[in-house]
Design a protein around this motif. Structure first.
Motif, short mmCIF file in Angstrom:
data_model
loop_
_atom_site.label_atom_id
_atom_site.label_comp_id
_atom_site.label_asym_id
_atom_site.label_seq_id
_atom_site.Cartn_x
_atom_site.Cartn_y
_atom_site.Cartn_z
N THR A 83 -12.33 1.15 2.76
CA THR A 83 -12.23 -0.16 3.39
C THR A 83 -12.86 -1.28 2.54
O THR A 83 -12.77 -2.44 2.87
CB THR A 83 -12.98 -0.16 4.73
OG1 THR A 83 -14.31 0.31 4.49
CG2 THR A 83 -12.30 0.72 5.76
N MET A 84 -13.57 -0.91 1.48
CA MET A 84 -14.40 -1.84 0.71
C MET A 84 -15.46 -2.53 1.59
O MET A 84 -15.90 -3.64 1.32
CB MET A 84 -13.56 -2.88 -0.04
CG MET A 84 -13.92 -2.91 -1.53
SD MET A 84 -12.92 -3.99 -2.53
CE MET A 84 -13.33 -5.59 -1.86
N LEU B 267 -12.84 1.70 -5.21
CA LEU B 267 -13.00 2.78 -4.22
C LEU B 267 -14.44 3.28 -4.12
O LEU B 267 -14.72 4.21 -3.35
CB LEU B 267 -12.08 3.95 -4.58
CG LEU B 267 -10.57 3.66 -4.64
CD1 LEU B 267 -9.77 4.94 -4.85
CD2 LEU B 267 -10.09 2.96 -3.37
N THR B 268 -15.34 2.68 -4.88
CA THR B 268 -16.74 3.12 -4.86
C THR B 268 -17.31 3.06 -3.44
O THR B 268 -17.07 2.10 -2.71
CB THR B 268 -17.58 2.21 -5.79
OG1 THR B 268 -17.20 2.50 -7.13
CG2 THR B 268 -19.07 2.47 -5.63
N ALA B 269 -18.09 4.10 -3.09
CA ALA B 269 -18.78 4.16 -1.78
C ALA B 269 -17.79 4.05 -0.63
O ALA B 269 -18.12 3.50 0.42
CB ALA B 269 -19.86 3.08 -1.70
N ASN B 270 -16.59 4.59 -0.84
CA ASN B 270 -15.62 4.56 0.27
C ASN B 270 -16.11 5.45 1.41
O ASN B 270 -17.00 6.28 1.24
CB ASN B 270 -14.23 4.97 -0.23
CG ASN B 270 -14.21 6.41 -0.72
OD1 ASN B 270 -14.32 7.33 0.07
ND2 ASN B 270 -14.11 6.59 -2.03
N LEU B 271 -15.50 5.26 2.57
CA LEU B 271 -15.99 5.95 3.77
C LEU B 271 -15.94 7.47 3.62
O LEU B 271 -16.83 8.18 4.08
CB LEU B 271 -15.15 5.52 4.98
CG LEU B 271 -15.20 4.04 5.34
CD1 LEU B 271 -14.26 3.74 6.50
CD2 LEU B 271 -16.62 3.58 5.68
N LEU B 272 -14.90 7.95 2.97
CA LEU B 272 -14.73 9.40 2.83
C LEU B 272 -15.85 10.02 1.98
O LEU B 272 -16.46 11.03 2.36
CB LEU B 272 -13.37 9.71 2.19
CG LEU B 272 -12.88 11.14 2.33
CD1 LEU B 272 -12.50 11.47 3.76
CD2 LEU B 272 -11.68 11.38 1.42
#
Ligand code: PLP
Length: 473
Positions: free
Chosen positions: A129-130, A343-348
């Motif tokens: 989600t950023m 995509l860094t630190a994405n929720l997944l």
């Protein structure tokens, strides 16, 4: 629950050398015969892997999705059907005990159940989600507790984390030089590919497409050489010393007693930040080698296994380094910092990291792994002494290696000098044909929470069998 961060690995870093008078070597003729036999055996027993390799040759460059995957000892790549816990099954149905564990990415076992559950649950609730969620806050709190560094940022690989940490170090010190130890590896970070050749720094000639003279901004000294370290720090131009606390990528090289205490004093004296890369040495315990040995880095990088094998990495800052980094960002012109990816630190990945830290990378997991690594090291020492080999065994917590020298190497040049890629490949292929996988580079072996004592004994017995078949005399 994790109770005592410091206890984990203080006693698990060891060096042992064979104590014998006349040493034996391996017989080249026997080695050749074994090699030919094992290559034929591999080929004949793996028709499905072979068929996939032939298909792959059409649309995958080098026949593999990442060209390194063709660097193994096998005549063609082993194709994986499934990996779970300490085991891996290939597409021909052979089951292996895996001591490579994705070269540390799966150091806590393949597909740990808590991580698999967290991934499935999070995949239903959003992947990227950023924007942050609660997991990011929990993970940073937990990392601060384990490593003693109060501020954290994330990346998608240890390579990226090192790249970004170097950038922050340069930004917050206003210095342009980076210092590394000769023979190090910190991922595909261009800044660190400088070797000492005939006493002179040289950009590594195997790098592809690199057009910048890296030696202009990277300095290199030998590990364990405090005089050389001081000499390159003394002009006050070095932003950071990037180092593994014990080298693991050119064969393992342990610090001399007192080395880090003195090196840290020198860094402080000359205003150089200490950037410790714990990507591999996290094998030392919950808080890495840093916590187990009382290091005080300004910046610290974690990667590979931190999300249970899901691509992610983290890097931490001391309070002072964080304050200076935040000031540097505030004072910089508006615009892109050159640090970070979408995509860094994405929720997944944050869900994976949380599950892994909470339920997989636990004190009891480490205790199990340390016990097995000790068992493995003892077994290897037995082989060395029984067969009168001038080899040694080195350990960093759950990471064990045998090296082809009587005395363990003290720096990158010595470690490079004892590598024997042909012999390593012979050993690796021999083991693989007996259902055992170790790291394809040098002779590094990892144990995970699902590895058993019987697995370790099987590995020791197979290495013993290899030596018995090939030793001279
Ligand atoms: C010490 C160290 N740092 C960083 C990396 C880079 O990790 P990645 O390839 O996951 O970016 C490696 C990879 O082997 C490593 O050994």
């Amino acid at each position: 629950m994790m109770t005592d961060l410091n206890r984990s690995a203080v006693t698990t870093t060891q060096i042992d050398t064979a104590v014998t008078c006349s040493f034996k070597t391996l017989d080249p003729l026997r080695l050749t015969a074994v090699r030919e036999r094992e290559r034929a055996r591999y080929t004949v027993n793996r028709p499905q892997s072979k068929a996939l390799a032939e298909r792959a040759a059409v649309n995958l460059m080098f026949g593999v999705p990442l060209h390194w995957m063709s660097d193994w000892s096998t005549p063609f790549p082993l194709h994986v059907d499934k990996a779970s816990g300490a085991q891996l099954r290939d597409v021909d149905g052979h089951v292996y005990i895996d001591f490579c564990l994705g070269d540390t990415g799966a150091m806590f076992g393949h597909s740990p159940a808590p991580v698999a559950r967290a991934l499935a649950a999070q995949a239903e609730r959003g992947i990227t989600t950023m924007l942050p969620g609660e997991d990011a806050v929990w993970v940073a709190e937990e990392l601060a507790r384990r490593f003693g560094l109060p501020k954290w940022q994330f990346a998608l690989s240890a390579s990226d984390a090192n790249r970004f940490a170097i950038r922050w170090a340069r930004a917050l010190t206003g210095r342009n030089q980076v210092l590394i130890f000769n023979g190090c590896y910190h991922g595909t970070v261009d800044d660190v590919f400088v070797d000492i050749v005939n006493g002179q720094p040289r950009t590594r000639d195997s790098l592809l497409g690199q057009v910048v003279d890296i030696t202009r901004t990277t300095r290199s000294v030998e590990f364990n050489d405090l005089a050389a370290l001081e000499a390159v720090l003394a002009d006050g131009q070095v932003a950071c010393l990037l180092a593994e606390p014990a080298m693991t990528n050119i064969g393992m090289v342990l610090p001399d007693p007192g080395f880090w205490e003195a090196a840290q004093t020198l860094c402080k004296r000359y205003g150089t930040l200490l950037l410790i890369d714990e990507t591999h040495t996290i094998s030392s315990g919950l808080g890495g080698y840093t916590r187990a040995h009382g290091l005080r880095p300004d910046l610290l990088v974690l990667g590979k296994p931190v999300g249970g094998g899901v691509p992610c990495a983290a890097y931490g800052f001391s309070a002072e380094a964080a304050a200076r980094a935040e000031a540097a960002k505030r004072q910089a012109p508006a615009g892109h910092s050159g640090i970070g990816t979408t995509l860094t630190a994405n929720l997944l990945t944050m869900a994976a990291m949380r599950a892994n830290l909470a339920e997989v990378m636990t004190e009891s997991a480490y205790a199990h792994m340390f016990g097995l690594a000790e068992r493995l090291a003892a077994g290897l020492r037995g082989i060395i002494s029984r067969h009168h080999l001038a080899w040694c065994v080195t350990q960093i917590g759950a990471r064990t290696e045998f090296q082809f020298s009587l005395e363990p190497p003290r720096n990158g040049s010595e470690a490079a000098g004892i590598l024997d890629p042909a012999l390593e490949h012979d050993i690796h292929l021999y083991l693989l044909n007996r259902g055992l996988i170790i790291t394809p580079f040098h002779n590094m072996m990892l144990v995970c929470p699902e590895t058993s004592a019987a697995d370790v004994d099987r590995l020791v017995a197979a290495i013993d069998e290899f030596v018995a078949e090939t030793v001279a005399g």
